[in-house]
Scaffold this motif. Structure first.
Motif, PDB file in Angstrom:
ATOM      1  N   LYS A  63      -6.685 -11.339  -8.345  1.00 39.48           N
ATOM      2  CA  LYS A  63      -5.314 -11.007  -7.956  1.00 39.48           C
ATOM      3  C   LYS A  63      -4.927  -9.628  -8.491  1.00 39.48           C
ATOM      4  CE  LYS A  63      -1.432 -12.054  -6.093  1.00 39.48           C
ATOM      5  NZ  LYS A  63      -1.257 -12.498  -4.724  1.00 39.48           N
ATOM      6  N   ALA A  64      -5.265  -9.373  -9.745  1.00 35.45           N
ATOM      7  CA  ALA A  64      -4.939  -8.087 -10.353  1.00 35.45           C
ATOM      8  C   ALA A  64      -5.694  -6.964  -9.644  1.00 35.45           C
ATOM      9  CB  ALA A  64      -5.270  -8.093 -11.832  1.00 35.45           C
ATOM     10  N   GLU A  65      -6.977  -7.191  -9.360  1.00 33.25           N
ATOM     11  CA  GLU A  65      -7.781  -6.169  -8.670  1.00 33.25           C
ATOM     12  C   GLU A  65      -7.194  -5.846  -7.304  1.00 33.25           C
ATOM     13  OE1 GLU A  65     -10.712  -4.524  -9.433  1.00 33.25           O
ATOM     14  OE2 GLU A  65     -11.074  -5.428 -11.387  1.00 33.25           O
ATOM     15  N   SER A  66      -6.630  -6.862  -6.643  1.00 37.85           N
ATOM     16  CA  SER A  66      -6.130  -6.652  -5.287  1.00 37.85           C
ATOM     17  C   SER A  66      -4.912  -5.726  -5.260  1.00 37.85           C
ATOM     18  CB  SER A  66      -5.806  -7.986  -4.607  1.00 37.85           C
ATOM     19  OG  SER A  66      -4.633  -8.532  -5.162  1.00 37.85           O
ATOM     20  N   THR A  67      -4.267  -5.523  -6.404  1.00 39.60           N
ATOM     21  CA  THR A  67      -3.130  -4.595  -6.439  1.00 39.60           C
ATOM     22  C   THR A  67      -3.613  -3.148  -6.502  1.00 39.60           C
ATOM     23  OG1 THR A  67      -3.000  -4.482  -8.841  1.00 39.60           O
ATOM     24  CG2 THR A  67      -1.734  -6.234  -7.766  1.00 39.60           C
TER      25      THR A  67
ATOM     26  N   PRO B 260       0.833  -1.199   0.000  1.00 40.65           N
ATOM     27  CA  PRO B 260       0.000   0.000   0.000  1.00 40.65           C
ATOM     28  C   PRO B 260       0.870   1.252   0.000  1.00 40.65           C
ATOM     29  CG  PRO B 260      -0.403  -1.365   1.958  1.00 40.65           C
ATOM     30  CD  PRO B 260       0.677  -2.024   1.184  1.00 40.65           C
ATOM     31  N   LEU B 261       0.337   2.279  -0.612  1.00 41.00           N
ATOM     32  CA  LEU B 261       1.156   3.468  -0.801  1.00 41.00           C
ATOM     33  C   LEU B 261       1.598   4.136   0.479  1.00 41.00           C
ATOM     34  CD1 LEU B 261      -0.119   5.331  -3.925  1.00 41.00           C
ATOM     35  CD2 LEU B 261       2.062   4.275  -3.496  1.00 41.00           C
ATOM     36  N   HIS B 262       0.779   4.014   1.542  1.00 38.57           N
ATOM     37  CA  HIS B 262       1.180   4.708   2.763  1.00 38.57           C
ATOM     38  C   HIS B 262       2.444   4.123   3.379  1.00 38.57           C
ATOM     39  CE1 HIS B 262      -0.842   1.444   4.911  1.00 38.57           C
ATOM     40  NE2 HIS B 262      -1.853   1.630   4.094  1.00 38.57           N
ATOM     41  N   ASP B 263       2.828   2.935   2.893  1.00 37.10           N
ATOM     42  CA  ASP B 263       4.083   2.356   3.363  1.00 37.10           C
ATOM     43  C   ASP B 263       5.288   2.948   2.629  1.00 37.10           C
ATOM     44  OD1 ASP B 263       2.924  -1.041   3.892  1.00 37.10           O
ATOM     45  OD2 ASP B 263       2.838   0.755   5.126  1.00 37.10           O
ATOM     46  N   LEU B 264       5.002   3.727   1.631  1.00 31.77           N
ATOM     47  CA  LEU B 264       6.097   4.151   0.781  1.00 31.77           C
ATOM     48  C   LEU B 264       6.697   5.488   1.176  1.00 31.77           C
ATOM     49  CD1 LEU B 264       4.547   3.277  -2.681  1.00 31.77           C
ATOM     50  CD2 LEU B 264       6.046   1.906  -1.272  1.00 31.77           C
ATOM     51  N   THR B 265       6.025   6.171   2.082  1.00 28.69           N
ATOM     52  CA  THR B 265       6.542   7.477   2.451  1.00 28.69           C
ATOM     53  C   THR B 265       7.892   7.307   3.128  1.00 28.69           C
ATOM     54  OG1 THR B 265       5.133   7.256   4.343  1.00 28.69           O
ATOM     55  CG2 THR B 265       4.428   8.816   2.667  1.00 28.69           C
ATOM     56  N   SER B 266       8.801   8.085   2.703  1.00 33.72           N
ATOM     57  CA  SER B 266      10.147   7.959   3.234  1.00 33.72           C
ATOM     58  C   SER B 266      10.760   9.346   3.273  1.00 33.72           C
ATOM     59  CB  SER B 266      10.932   7.042   2.310  1.00 33.72           C
ATOM     60  OG  SER B 266      12.276   7.420   2.278  1.00 33.72           O
ATOM     61  N   PRO B 267      11.555   9.619   4.293  1.00 29.38           N
ATOM     62  CA  PRO B 267      12.145  10.948   4.390  1.00 29.38           C
ATOM     63  C   PRO B 267      13.173  11.211   3.292  1.00 29.38           C
ATOM     64  CG  PRO B 267      13.042   9.483   6.069  1.00 29.38           C
ATOM     65  CD  PRO B 267      11.952   8.734   5.378  1.00 29.38           C
TER      66      PRO B 267
END
Ligand SMILES: Nc1nc2c(ncn2[C@@H]2O[C@H](COP(=O)(O)OP(=O)(O)OP(=O)(O)O)[C@@H](O)[C@H]2O)c(=O)[nH]1
Ligand SMILES: [Mg+2]
Ligand SMILES: [Zn+2]
Length: 383
Positions: free
Chosen positions: A133-137, A6-13
């Motif tokens: 599976k594709a939808e879950s991405t 999920p995108l919220h895991d991607l935030t990085s300083p």
């Protein structure tokens, strides 16, 4: 494959400044060991005024220190381009819009799911599984049915209508007769697309048709990067002549569904439509005949949903059981029949791998892996 962070895991300083017009920007199209093949947004001119469209790059030590990983699909800023040898250094990685873990690709904008109408015959359960599976991405999915040359127009129309009821608008194509390829090219233009689908449906044939062999050779990475480029570890983005990048994935027939049971219904567009009409009586409704459930059973894939739901529930239970077993205390019973907690000994999982074991693992690997995969493994394993 097609696992999604999920995108919220991607935030990085680390994603600091925004690029300026003078920055040299590009997209990573191949990664191996510590080298990155970058396709530049704008070609650079070398000393003889010839355009350089690709640079073989290393990663700045600073990025390495802060643990910034670089994936295929990453948008990067390059410093110190060496015109002579077409080399450079990646100084910054821009924030990712999406991130798939299998295949490891950043910024994918769509999934091109390819199935064959025949040879192998189109199997609804398998197609459904891939679609879920594709939808879950949460990355948009374009469904393509290849080998239309093997069915007559009535049969083709039947499949189209059936899949429309599933909530899809499949594009019927034939790599052999070129049917629908123009339309497909339009859909791929300027985007990063992940190609997925079972074995034998024509994925590689499609890539070969869309991307002329000459181009493939030019874009394929040279030297050290050349070896092992068709292994899953080394995902590569192929450049489409009209612009856009395409990642091939190895064909496999049974994607693993690893979603939460409560999420599953949202991966069926025809059920999603029903859910938009209102709410079920219970907020944790599994939509299998509960009182006042908003989802009816009057859709073809309802049966698929129920089966996948069982699978998702079983999996969640298994995961829970494993987590319980791995917790640091275990429940014991004393002589009086009373339960008490006892701290567990260090579990196998956390025990340090002995040097000897590591050696054994490596030995095993040497039997099966290509040389440069090993190089990479040795990089990963710290001795
Ligand atoms: N009749 C017909 N055959 C096709 C078409 N496209 C591909 N094929 C054939 O289908 C077979 C499998 O094609 P591939 O491109 O190897 O399939 P793939 O999806 O890459 O398979 P994996 O690499 O195993 O995942 C080959 O024999 C192709 O010639 C088509 O449009 N029509
Ligand atoms: Mg293939
Ligand atoms: Zn319900």
């Amino acid at each position: 494959m097609l696992s999604y962070y999920p995108l919220h895991d991607l935030t990085s300083p680390n994603y600091s400044s925004t690029p300026t017009a003078s920055d040299i920007m590009g997209t990573v199209i191949a990664v191996q060991a510590n080298f990155y093949q970058v396709c530049l947004d704008q070609p650079l001119m070398d000393l003889n005024d010839s355009p350089i469209s690709h640079l073989l790059c290393t990663r700045r030590t600073r990025l390495k220190k802060i643990g910034q990983q670089i994936m295929v699909g990453d948008r990067v800023i390059i410093e110190e381009p060496d015109y002579q040898d077409a080399r450079g250094a990646i100084a910054q990685v821009l924030p990712r819009k999406t991130e798939l873990s299998r295949p490891p690709v950043a910024n994918a904008e769509q999934i091109l799911l390819v199935f064959a109408l025949d040879e192998p015959p189109l199997e609804p359960w398998q197609l459904s599984r891939f679609l879920v599976k594709a939808e879950s991405t949460q990355i948009p999915c374009l469904l393509c049915l290849n080998k239309s040359d093997l069915l007559n127009s009535t049969q083709q129309k039947k499949w189209h209508e059936r899949l429309e009821k599933w909530g899809y608008n499949p594009l019927l194509i034939s790599v052999m007769t070129f049917q629908g390829l123009g339309e497909l090219k339009d859909c791929l233009k300027g985007k990063i697309t992940i190609l997925a689908g079972p074995s034998g449906v024509g994925k590689s044939s499609l890539i070969n048709t869309l991307i002329p062999a000459v181009q493939q050779r030019v874009n394929s990475v040279s030297g050290k990067l050349q070896k092992g480029r068709h292994t899953t570890r080394h995902v590569e983005l192929f450049e489409l002549p009209e612009g856009g990048l395409l990642a091939d994935t190895p064909g496999f027939n049974q994607p693993h569904l690893d979603c939460f049971p409560g999420e599953l219904i949202h991966y069926f567009p025809e059920a999603r439509q029903q859910l938009e009409q209102g709410n079920c009586q219970f907020s944790d409704c599994f939509h299998r005949g509960e009182p006042n459930c908003i989802v009816n059973n009057n859709w073809e894939r309802y049966e698929h949903y129920l089966t996948f739901l069982e699978e998702a529930i079983a999996q969640q239970e298994a995961t829970q059981k494993m987590a319980d077993q791995e917790s640091t205390v275990k429940v014991k019973m004393n002589a009086a029949g009373q339960e008490y907690y006892e701290p567990k000994l260090e579990t196998k999982k956390y025990r340090r791998t002995s040097r000897r074991q590591k050696h054994q693992n490596l030995q095993d690997l040497y039997e099966n892996q290509s040389l440069d995969e090993l190089e990479e493994l040795e990089d990963d394993l710290e001795f």
